[in-house]
Enzyme design. Structure first.
Site, PDB file in Angstrom:
ATOM      1  N   THR A  38      -2.775 -25.523   9.614  1.00  0.00           N
ATOM      2  CA  THR A  38      -3.808 -26.750   8.680  1.00  0.00           C
ATOM      3  C   THR A  38      -3.752 -27.204   7.526  1.00  0.00           C
ATOM      4  O   THR A  38      -4.424 -28.307   7.314  1.00  0.00           O
ATOM      5  CB  THR A  38      -5.054 -25.234   8.302  1.00  0.00           C
ATOM      6  OG1 THR A  38      -5.206 -24.978  10.243  1.00  0.00           O
ATOM      7  CG2 THR A  38      -6.291 -26.438   8.311  1.00  0.00           C
ATOM      8  N   GLU A 224      -2.877 -26.768  17.403  1.00  0.00           N
ATOM      9  CA  GLU A 224      -2.428 -26.318  18.672  1.00  0.00           C
ATOM     10  C   GLU A 224      -1.998 -26.625  19.511  1.00  0.00           C
ATOM     11  O   GLU A 224      -2.847 -25.631  21.049  1.00  0.00           O
ATOM     12  CB  GLU A 224      -4.170 -24.641  18.738  1.00  0.00           C
ATOM     13  CG  GLU A 224      -4.444 -24.757  17.643  1.00  0.00           C
ATOM     14  CD  GLU A 224      -3.897 -22.774  17.065  1.00  0.00           C
ATOM     15  OE1 GLU A 224      -2.339 -22.386  17.664  1.00  0.00           O
ATOM     16  OE2 GLU A 224      -4.369 -22.498  16.133  1.00  0.00           O
TER      17      GLU A 224
END
Length: 727
Positions: A38, A224
């Site tokens: 992230t 993802e």
């Protein structure tokens, strides 16, 4: 104020900087667990802006609202003080929903469409089954929807599915699929999979829309990526294929949603789609200690469909992974509770502990152990708040304000609270609607034309329809800031509030609190990138959309002061100081259905890998020598995965033959409960003294209900209750 590209990247490691600093072209970041993916994505977004890329041209896609919100907040912090637009950060489904709202007329979809959640979908399937005169016992909504979902994720429309149907089963499903879609069309509704399917179809068929999206989104980032399905691949590739500026982050070793349609090939074959791709592995784990990282690495190396990266950490070796073999599921749950009590005494907060299991049904015995030891716990089973009846009722009213064709919403609340519009009346309205090719709302307005409906009932119907119309008039022209006012009005005028207020019970007070919380949620729902001068209708649509698209993991609050019990699938993306993985047995993990399929076996191993890498400091993997299944006790075999973890990182503890009673009064499985007859006085090390009120034998296990002097009634499994008989 301008951004300094070097300053933005200064807090990253060398490998992270390498990934975040690339501006143009295709990039594949292979991000291991806890490797800071992230941070890489958010810093890359800020770096693009610092290098002159217009923020509005940047699109970052992820899978949960929580992840999107966290990403958005981190980007805001990085570019604070720069006031020339914001990048778009959202989920795949919300991105597609916005496209359908914008270009819906080209798909023959009204922009006020509803998004059906799982409950709505099942209602729509039941309607389709009734229309086809098919028995829902033979064609369960859940199994039918699973097949339809798989078809949509493969971009098969109902017509295409019917054309390919070659046997009785698929031909029958094709008929249900067609009738289901007709129900959605009549209700001006889309399900989750439709959002992807219809956008993929639009991008393939409409050059103007495609070119517009390519201009708007010159830089695409996808989090993802291993979880994307075929439809999501087509959407992303359609937009990115021309400019080639696509940055994907993922880990093939954490692909655990094949059953939902996730295509592992999307990440494994990324370089074939984009020749010249920069591939950057992130193997350093900033979450877990050495033995945990090396154990997980040793396990996942047994998979063949993967991209290798060296997993390592600088956090020290830490504790070895504990592998504990117990007698049965009760002993296993007792051991888990003991580990957590001990960790709590050593300063680990309850909210930094989790129990992970393969299937939800395993939680029952664990819950009993948590209660017996006084351990606070929560069970993560999806979006509980929005599943509560009073909330779904309120949302159905709001959906009807936006979309008068939403028959599912109307049927839910037309007589909730009761207003004299019963099932017999609605059956007549439905017949009238079908014969006149109307939605139920239109037929309600014409209720006096329907034979057999009493005048008093017609008055009730007119009161209901005029109330909905009044709310629709309120929505028109109002500003977005009035959304909480609208929600308050709907809850009050619908009768939902007074129905709850009329009851004097804790449950009623909880329902009232939930309705109040819904009003609060509506006030917080406006997306950060929206301005304050929007229209109320748009704000309401956005709120309903955000509620419909909320995901399982969005409901998990790491700040709760309680242990979390959840499935391995739900644990994805989370982390805890202490993790206990239970039922590590053949048939459970790996699941029995994977035994004959190598691909499914590798996904089960990835699921185990994900569970192991949720742990920061303490990881225990437990199994039971026997377990109850459908009322019968059976011996178990330890999971083959346990034997694939390198021994040098493991501390094994076999309690299955050593679990002896601490005191003579403590029972073994199968021994008589006569030592603690009803009426006997007993002492428990935690609950104090109490009186046995009832004995409840179940197979070879016996429980007792005991009324304790200080804590009230408790039900304990005698074998593990550590009781001492006083008299």
């Amino acid at each position: 104020m301008s951004l300094d590209p070097k300053t933005i990247l200064s807090s990253l490691t060398q490998r992270q900087q390498e990934a975040a600093s690339i501006i143009d072209g295709a990039v594949l970041v292979l991000a291991g667990p806890g490797s800071g993916k992230t941070r890489v994505i958010t810093h890359r977004i800020a770096h693009l802006i610092a290098n002159g890329i217009e923020p509005w041209r940047i699109l970052a896609l992820t899978f949960t609202n929580k992840a999107a919100q966290q990403m958005h907040e981190r980007v805001e912090q990085l570019i604070e003080g720069v006031h020339h637009g914001r990048p778009r950060v959202c989920t795949f489904h919300s991105f597609c929903a916005s496209i359908v709202r914008r270009w819906g007329e080209r798909l023959d979809i009204d922009p006020g469409f509803s998004i059906y959640d799982t409950s709505d979908q099942r209602d729509a399937v039941r309607t389709a089954l009734q229309k086809l005169d098919l028995d829902s016992g033979n064609w369960t909504p859940a199994s039918v929807l699973s097949t339809i979902s798989a078809a949509k994720n493969s971009l098969q429309s109902a017509e295409q599915f019917a054309d390919a149907a070659g046997d009785f089963y698929t031909r029958s499903i094709a008929k249900i699929y067609t009738a289901y879609q007709e129900t959605l069309r009549r209700n001006n509704a889309l399900d989750f999979d439709d959002l992807l399917l219809r956008v993929a179809e639009l991008l393939r068929s409409d050059k103007e829309v495609l070119e517009s999206l390519r201009r708007d989104h010159g830089y695409i980032l996808i989090d993802e990526y291993q979880d994307t399905n075929h439809a999501q691949f087509v959407i992303a590739h359609s937009i990115a294929a021309e400019h080639g500026n696509i940055f994907v982050v993922g880990d093939p070793d954490q692909s655990i949603y094949g059953w939902r349609g996730a295509d592992l090939g999307n990440i494994l074959e990324f370089e074939q789609q984009y020749p010249g791709t920069e591939v950057i592995p992130l193997g350093e784990n900033f979450r877990s200690t050495g033995h945990i990282v090396s154990s997980a690495d040793g396990l996942i190396r047994h998979n063949s469909r993967r991209r290798h990266k060296d997993l390592h950490t600088s956090l020290g070796d830490g504790e070895k992974v504990a592998m504990i073999r117990c007698n049965d599921e009760h002993h296993e749950a007792e051991r888990v509770a003991e580990l957590m009590v001990q960790a709590s005494r050593e300063g680990v907060p309850w909210n930094q502990m989790a129990v992970l299991y393969r299937v939800n049904s395993l939680s029952r015995v664990l819950e009993e152990a948590m209660r017996q030891h006084g351990i606070p716990y929560v069970i993560a089973r999806g979006t509980a708040f929005y599943d509560r009846k009073e909330i779904k009722d309120a949302l159905a009213y709001l959906r009807l304000v936006v979309n008068h064709q939403d028959d599912v919403a109307l049927k839910r609340i037309v007589n909730t609270p009761a207003r004299g519009i019963g099932a017999t009346t609605m059956k007549k309205i439905e017949v009238h609607a079908t014969s006149n090719q109307q939605c139920l709302s239109d037929s309600l307005v014409a209720a006096r034309e329907v034979s057999g409906i009493a005048a008093r009932t017609c008055n009730a119907i007119e009161g209901f329809t005029s109330m909905i119309s009044r709310w629709r008039r309120f929505v028109d022209g109002e500003d977005a800031a009035r959304l909480p006012d609208l929600v308050t009005m709907v809850i009050s005028e619908s009768g939902l509030e007074s129905a709850v207020a009329g009851e004097d019970s804790e449950e009623a007070r909880q329902r009232q609190a939930n309705l109040n919380e819904l009003i609060t949620a509506s006030g917080e729902s406006q997306p950060p990138e929206e301005t304050d001068d929007g229209l109320l209708l748009d704000a309401l649509i956005g709120f309903l959309e955000s509620v419909a698209l909320v995901s399982d993991s969005d409901s998990i609050d790491p700040d709760q002061g309680a242990v979390t019990l959840m499935t391995l699938h739900a644990a994805k993306g989370l982390e805890f100081d202490l993790v206990c993985m239970v039922a590590m047995e053949e048939g459970l993990l790996p699941h029995s259905r994977s035994a004959e399929d190598q691909g499914e076996m590798e996904e089960e191993r990835r699921l185990c890998f994900v569970g192991m890498t949720r742990a920061r400091k303490h990881l225990s993997m437990l199994s039971a020598a026997s377990r109850m299944f459908r009322g019968a006790r059976a011996s178990t075999i330890p999971s083959s995965f346990l034997g694939q973890i390198p021994e040098e990182h493991v501390q094994r503890e076999d309690l299955s033959d050593q679990f002896e009673p601490d005191e003579p009064e403590r029972l073994r499985v199968g021994t008589s409960s006569a030592q603690f007859p009803v009426g006997s006085l007993v002492r428990h090390p935690q609950f104090g003294t109490g009186t046995v009120q009832a004995l409840m034998p179940r197979g070879s296990v016996c429980s007792a209900r005991i009324l304790f002097d200080n804590v009230g009634s408790k039900t304990l499994v005698l074998e593990y209750a550590r009781l001492q008989r006083l008299r």
